[in-house]
Design an enzyme around this catalytic site. Structure first.
Site, PDB file in Angstrom:
ATOM      1  CD  GLU A  84      -2.854   1.029   2.477  1.00  0.00           C
ATOM      2  OE1 GLU A  84      -3.181  -0.096   2.914  1.00  0.00           O
ATOM      3  OE2 GLU A  84      -3.280   2.091   2.964  1.00  0.00           O
ATOM      4  CE  LYS A 268      -6.124  -1.758   5.700  1.00  0.00           C
ATOM      5  NZ  LYS A 268      -5.286  -0.892   4.855  1.00  0.00           N
ATOM      6  CG  ASP A 284       1.571 -16.972  11.367  1.00  0.00           C
ATOM      7  OD1 ASP A 284       0.752 -16.266  10.743  1.00  0.00           O
ATOM      8  OD2 ASP A 284       1.307 -18.118  11.769  1.00  0.00           O
ATOM      9  CG  HIS A 382      -4.396   7.999   0.062  1.00  0.00           C
ATOM     10  ND1 HIS A 382      -5.361   7.126   0.477  1.00  0.00           N
ATOM     11  CD2 HIS A 382      -3.376   7.826   0.911  1.00  0.00           C
ATOM     12  CE1 HIS A 382      -4.944   6.463   1.541  1.00  0.00           C
ATOM     13  NE2 HIS A 382      -3.740   6.876   1.818  1.00  0.00           N
TER      14      HIS A 382
HETATM   15  C1  MEV Z   1      -5.866   2.893   5.327  1.00  0.00           C
HETATM   16  O1  MEV Z   1      -5.082   1.793   4.929  1.00  0.00           O
HETATM   17  C2  MEV Z   1      -5.872   3.008   6.833  1.00  0.00           C
HETATM   18  C3  MEV Z   1      -6.782   4.096   7.412  1.00  0.00           C
HETATM   19  O2  MEV Z   1      -8.129   3.893   6.970  1.00  0.00           O
HETATM   20  C4  MEV Z   1      -6.703   3.968   8.924  1.00  0.00           C
HETATM   21  C5  MEV Z   1      -7.687   4.839   9.680  1.00  0.00           C
HETATM   22  O3  MEV Z   1      -8.763   5.149   9.167  1.00  0.00           O
HETATM   23  O4  MEV Z   1      -7.351   5.175  10.840  1.00  0.00           O
HETATM   24  C6  MEV Z   1      -6.386   5.474   6.954  1.00  0.00           C
END
Ligand code: MEV
Length: 429
Positions: A84, A268, A284, A382
């Site tokens: 990413e 995430k 892992d 982005h």
């Molecule tokens: C994107 O890979 C991760 C985010 O969505 C994390 C978040 O929202 O805190 C930017």
């Protein structure tokens, strides 16, 4: 002796070969090892064939290095494997801001894993539990008999616990937990071997029938923690004051503490950082992922793994805690050539140290995401990254990439066709 610093400004502006050379010098790598970094060698199909079944080749991912990390007063360059865009840049920038607040302070538990043994068909579950507790020492000694090198290195059985679960669709079951210190290994093999070995002994002691014997990936005895501070003034930009940025980031943190929908995305972002280091070091990541999310739901509601607050001086503080069962010996850590190099770049001496770095990276990554979300939003960065990819796809290289990107951003027209047209316009100038 010259003290080395991971605070390398403009690292991203160097060429790929220069970056690899700099990291090779940092870690004392040979030129052959440097070639592995650049993907000229690395994992070959033969090695892959020895790692999994039915191998037909290998699958490469980008390996980057995050700069600026200061953890417990020590500088680190952090290898990260991730597909990413923006993640490595964002975490490096975050680490630079935490550096202004003194860097990260980390800690971790002893590397104690849990092996689970499921016992059914018990004549009396409480008598069975008592028999196990009365024979704890003997069972632990028995587990250590099959411990091999982990026991030689000071690891092995630490405790035994029993958890009766009375009401299940298949009747009552007694879950025996073997707590087992796996030292510098992730330890899945050792703990599974010990759990399997204890099965007959447990059946003999309890009169029951053992079904599963397997580690738990909820390694809540093996957690790592990181904490850090970013001075409010470092968060000030043309569009927001430092104090307002701190407030907005704290509000974003609370959102993830109270709402599982937000907590999932928040976590995430944390795992963007944690996984990238876990993968780079040959560990892992599915084990780490499942453990992290189960831990995030430990009180019955899924919540954020991090916590953000404002200190009495108005600065932003953050902390994180999660299970982190990573190893530096065994498994792919030593089989995959690039994983070994990643550990060398980190200069890691123990599994606990690696777990603590992962926690610091997770916290920094989380900060980067919620700072962007709580201030200018993430699409800005982005889109710049997207523009960069389009410029490269249009054939730009070297400084032409930045010129094409800048032109597309200024025009607000970020498309492949425009990148191609700009290539012609700018080269003919
Ligand atoms: C994107 O890979 C991760 C985010 O969505 C994390 C978040 O929202 O805190 C930017």
């Amino acid at each position: 002796m010259k003290t080395r610093t991971s605070r390398i400004s403009g690292f991203y502006k160097r060429s790929l070969a220069e970056r690899a050379a700099l990291v090779a010098e940092w870690a004392g790598l040979t030129s052959a090892e440097q070639a592995t970094l650049l993907g000229m060698s690395g994992l070959n199909a033969q090695q892959a064939d020895n790692m999994i079944e039915n191998a037909i080749g290998t699958y490469a991912l980008p390996l980057g290095v995050a700069t600026n990390f200061l953890v417990n007063g020590q500088d680190y360059l952090v290898p990260m494997v991730i597909e990413e865009p923006s993640v490595v840049a964002a975490v490096s920038n975050a680490a630079r801001l935490f550096r202004e607040g003194g860097g990260f302070i980390t800690s971790s538990d002893e590397p104690v894993m849990i092996g689970q043994i499921q016992v059914l068909d018990l004549p009396d579950i409480y008598i069975a539990a008592g028999a196990i507790m009365a024979n704890k020492a003997a069972l632990m000694a028995e587990a250590d008999k099959v411990g091999g090198s982990i026991v030689k290195h000071g690891g092995g059985a630490r405790d035994i616990e029993v958890r009766p679960i009375l009401d299940t669709p298949v009747g009552p079951m007694l879950i025996v937990h073997l707590l087992y210190d796996t030292r510098d290994a992730m330890g899945a093999n050792a703990i599974n071997t010990a759990a399997e070995h204890l099965a007959n002994h447990i059946e003999a002691l309890t009169g029951g029938r053992v079904n599963l014997r397997i580690l738990s990936n909820l390694t809540d005895r093996r957690k790592a923690r990181a904490e850090g501070m970013v001075p409010a003034k470092e968060l000030a930009t043309d569009s927001i004051s430092g104090a307002d940025a701190v407030k907005a980031i704290v509000e974003a943190g609370v959102f993830a503490e109270v709402d599982p929908y937000r907590a999932t995305t928040h976590n995430k972002g944390i795992m963007n950082g944690v996984d990238a280091v876990v993968i780079a070091t040959g560990n892992d990541w599915r084990a780490i992922e499942s453990g992290a999310h189960a831990y995030a739901a430990r009180d019955g509601q899924y919540r954020s793994l991090s916590h953000w607050w404002q200190d009495s001086d108005g600065n932003l503080c953050g902390s994180i805690e999660l299970p982190l069962a990573v190893g530096i010996v065994g498994g792919a850590t030593r089989v995959h050539p690039a994983a070994g190099l990643a550990l060398r770049i980190l200069g890691i001496q123990s599994a606990r140290q690696l777990a603590e770095i992962c926690a610091a990276v997770g916290l920094a990554q989380n900060f980067a995401a919620i700072r962007a979300l709580a201030t200018e939003g993430i699409q800005n960065g982005h889109m710049r990254m997207h523009a960069r990819q389009l410029a490269v796809a249009a054939g730009a290289s070297g400084e032409m990439v930045a010129r094409v990107v800048q032109a597309m951003i200024e025009e607000g027209n970020i498309r492949l066709e425009r990148a191609k047209a700009l290539m012609i316009e700018l080269t003919s100038k």
